[in-house]
Scaffold this active site. Sequence first.
Site, PDB file in Angstrom:
ATOM      1  N   ARG A  33       0.839  -1.203   0.000  1.00 28.31           N
ATOM      2  CA  ARG A  33       0.000   0.000   0.000  1.00 28.31           C
ATOM      3  C   ARG A  33       0.874   1.253   0.000  1.00 28.31           C
ATOM      4  O   ARG A  33       0.623   2.185  -0.737  1.00 28.31           O
ATOM      5  CB  ARG A  33      -0.926  -0.035   1.216  1.00 28.31           C
ATOM      6  CG  ARG A  33      -2.166   0.814   1.118  1.00 28.31           C
ATOM      7  CD  ARG A  33      -3.190   0.376   2.157  1.00 28.31           C
ATOM      8  NE  ARG A  33      -2.574   0.158   3.455  1.00 28.31           N
ATOM      9  CZ  ARG A  33      -2.368   1.113   4.369  1.00 28.31           C
ATOM     10  NH1 ARG A  33      -2.758   2.338   4.144  1.00 28.31           N
ATOM     11  NH2 ARG A  33      -1.800   0.834   5.531  1.00 28.31           N
ATOM     12  N   LYS A 183      -6.133 -24.784   8.764  1.00 28.44           N
ATOM     13  CA  LYS A 183      -5.174 -23.918   9.455  1.00 28.44           C
ATOM     14  C   LYS A 183      -5.720 -23.507  10.821  1.00 28.44           C
ATOM     15  O   LYS A 183      -5.001 -23.455  11.816  1.00 28.44           O
ATOM     16  CB  LYS A 183      -4.834 -22.677   8.628  1.00 28.44           C
ATOM     17  CG  LYS A 183      -3.963 -21.650   9.359  1.00 28.44           C
ATOM     18  CD  LYS A 183      -2.618 -22.253   9.712  1.00 28.44           C
ATOM     19  CE  LYS A 183      -1.622 -21.451  10.513  1.00 28.44           C
ATOM     20  NZ  LYS A 183      -1.843 -20.192  11.076  1.00 28.44           N
ATOM     21  N   HIS A 186      -5.304 -26.327  13.098  1.00 30.78           N
ATOM     22  CA  HIS A 186      -3.869 -26.378  13.428  1.00 30.78           C
ATOM     23  C   HIS A 186      -3.593 -25.448  14.622  1.00 30.78           C
ATOM     24  O   HIS A 186      -2.913 -25.816  15.577  1.00 30.78           O
ATOM     25  CB  HIS A 186      -3.022 -25.966  12.215  1.00 30.78           C
ATOM     26  CG  HIS A 186      -1.601 -25.607  12.546  1.00 30.78           C
ATOM     27  ND1 HIS A 186      -1.244 -24.401  13.131  1.00 30.78           N
ATOM     28  CD2 HIS A 186      -0.448 -26.295  12.409  1.00 30.78           C
ATOM     29  CE1 HIS A 186       0.066 -24.379  13.337  1.00 30.78           C
ATOM     30  NE2 HIS A 186       0.572 -25.518  12.895  1.00 30.78           N
ATOM     31  N   GLU A 190      -2.402 -26.128  18.336  1.00 31.82           N
ATOM     32  CA  GLU A 190      -1.225 -25.378  18.828  1.00 31.82           C
ATOM     33  C   GLU A 190      -1.509 -24.844  20.245  1.00 31.82           C
ATOM     34  O   GLU A 190      -0.676 -24.972  21.145  1.00 31.82           O
ATOM     35  CB  GLU A 190      -0.941 -24.239  17.838  1.00 31.82           C
ATOM     36  CG  GLU A 190       0.062 -23.187  18.264  1.00 31.82           C
ATOM     37  CD  GLU A 190       0.164 -22.047  17.211  1.00 31.82           C
ATOM     38  OE1 GLU A 190       0.323 -22.345  16.009  1.00 31.82           O
ATOM     39  OE2 GLU A 190       0.058 -20.869  17.594  1.00 31.82           O
TER      40      GLU A 190
HETATM   41  C1  6PG Z   1       1.479 -20.300  12.800  1.00 27.85           C
HETATM   42  C2  6PG Z   1       0.961 -19.559  13.992  1.00 27.85           C
HETATM   43  C3  6PG Z   1       0.592 -18.158  13.597  1.00 27.85           C
HETATM   44  C4  6PG Z   1       0.449 -17.208  14.773  1.00 27.85           C
HETATM   45  C5  6PG Z   1      -0.573 -17.657  15.764  1.00 27.85           C
HETATM   46  C6  6PG Z   1      -0.456 -16.927  17.072  1.00 27.85           C
HETATM   47  O1  6PG Z   1       0.882 -21.308  12.489  1.00 27.85           O
HETATM   48  O2  6PG Z   1       2.482 -19.876  12.233  1.00 27.85           O
HETATM   49  O3  6PG Z   1      -0.166 -20.212  14.477  1.00 27.85           O
HETATM   50  O4  6PG Z   1      -0.545 -18.217  12.796  1.00 27.85           O
HETATM   51  O5  6PG Z   1       1.669 -17.018  15.374  1.00 27.85           O
HETATM   52  O6  6PG Z   1      -1.812 -17.415  15.196  1.00 27.85           O
HETATM   53  O7  6PG Z   1      -1.670 -17.053  17.645  1.00 27.85           O
HETATM   54  P1  6PG Z   1      -2.114 -16.324  18.965  1.00 27.85           P
HETATM   55  O8  6PG Z   1      -1.619 -14.902  18.879  1.00 27.85           O
HETATM   56  O9  6PG Z   1      -3.585 -16.425  18.918  1.00 27.85           O
HETATM   57  O10 6PG Z   1      -1.455 -17.078  20.064  1.00 27.85           O
END
Ligand code: 6PG
Length: 477
Positions: A33, A183, A186, A190
Amino acid sequence: TSAQIGVTGLAVMGSNLARNFARNGYTVAVHNRTAARTHALVEEHGHEGDFIAAETAKDFVQALERPRRLVVMVKAGGPTDAVIEEFAPLLEPGDMIIDGGNAHFADTRRREAALREQGILFVGAGISGGEEGALNGPSIMPGGPAESYDSLGPMLEKISAKAADGAPCVTHVGPDGAGHFVKMVHNGIEYADMQLIGEAYQLLRDVAGYSPAQIAEIFRTWNTGRLDSYLIEITAEVLAHVDAATGKPFVDVVVDQAEQKGTGRWTVQIALDLGVPVSGIAEAVFARSLSGHAALRDASRSLAGPKATPLSAAEAGAFADRVEQALYASKIVSYTQGFHEIDAARAEYDWDIDLGKVASIWRGGCIIRAAFLDRIRAAYDARPDLPSLLSDETFAQEIAAAQEDWREVLVAATRQGVPTPGFAAALAYYDALRAERLPAALTQGQRDFFGAHTYRRVDREGSFHTLWGGDRSEVEG
Ligand code: 6PG
């Protein structure tokens, strides 16, 4: 010359992804942008490959060979819609927009349907691995129309992480929002992994009496076994780190309030809608939320707890081994729940998602990458219709071997008053699945009593109602 791929949105993820494409021999058109950032990228990293700096949207689109492949790396939500609105009118049928942000899959479905009208292929692609992954090889989860993968797939395979067996950590996950859905899950997993690791740490510290440095060593050892994973590896690094300003363990100078950007919460919200019990993931989200309620925690610090009796040094070592068992068993449960959620979405949205493939592309590049995922891949490859990961014989046997220790760890946690919502939810899930009878029968009776909601019988077909307010005879409901 024209570019084979374009990246718009040159914050750190976008820049690194553009550099990754360029380093792999592709000519990359770059756009932002504010053009200053575009020029800064080319100035700093131009020597890494072929970049075409485009100042305007029009220049950017014209720099791309057809069909155009345009990767959008802006903030999920409004900014993504704004970029699509800007570029879609400049594109032609057959061109592709690839959204590499953490979009909500429902937004991706909406955008895909709208762009399909124009003949534009919209690919919602989950990208995991953080800044480092974007540059050196992320795990990529693209959805969207299958034909998009014909020309896009080979490029993504080139820039993606590779698993230990050399397989690229990318596959066409499924139609429309399937990539962003996967994702999202995922990220839910996580959260669960991080919560379970946090509980293990807290137990080792408060029950076993180990110091952060000692716990770092324990995690390092675990990382050479079946828990071998990126998150265990970085946990050891974080725990071993000493704050330069105070000389204290780093973990003791960080405010203990966990933040979140939303993907974990979405995983739970959608699971509620789909009716999938992701209790471990939910506890991880709630644990972050609870940690952030500073006033409530301050007001509660004087609440009574048990008399703490820390373990002796002799007992601590054996306890650490038990915690490893509890962590591993709980981890199996959270992956079971996450894969169940993907499976439910597959049925709900008619997505042809290959669960073994999902496990396979999570083996490298992403935040939850782990040796363990190769075993999940093998379980689904052996039996694609596996009803649950817990039905896999190997995992069932491992849990069988771990469960006594798992229970002992929870007993110790309860006795010492150490909160372990993740371990506890995982064990409750496991025990509920195993149970011969659940109190759900009683729930049905109560519902029938107060609301004539009816129930089914174990011995006859049909639905029934008991005349609770009358002679308590049974009628067909
Ligand atoms: C990834 C991570 C990325 C991000 C997280 C952090 O897969 O590379 O998951 O997407 O660092 O979303 O998530 P929070 O800020 O919600 O902990």
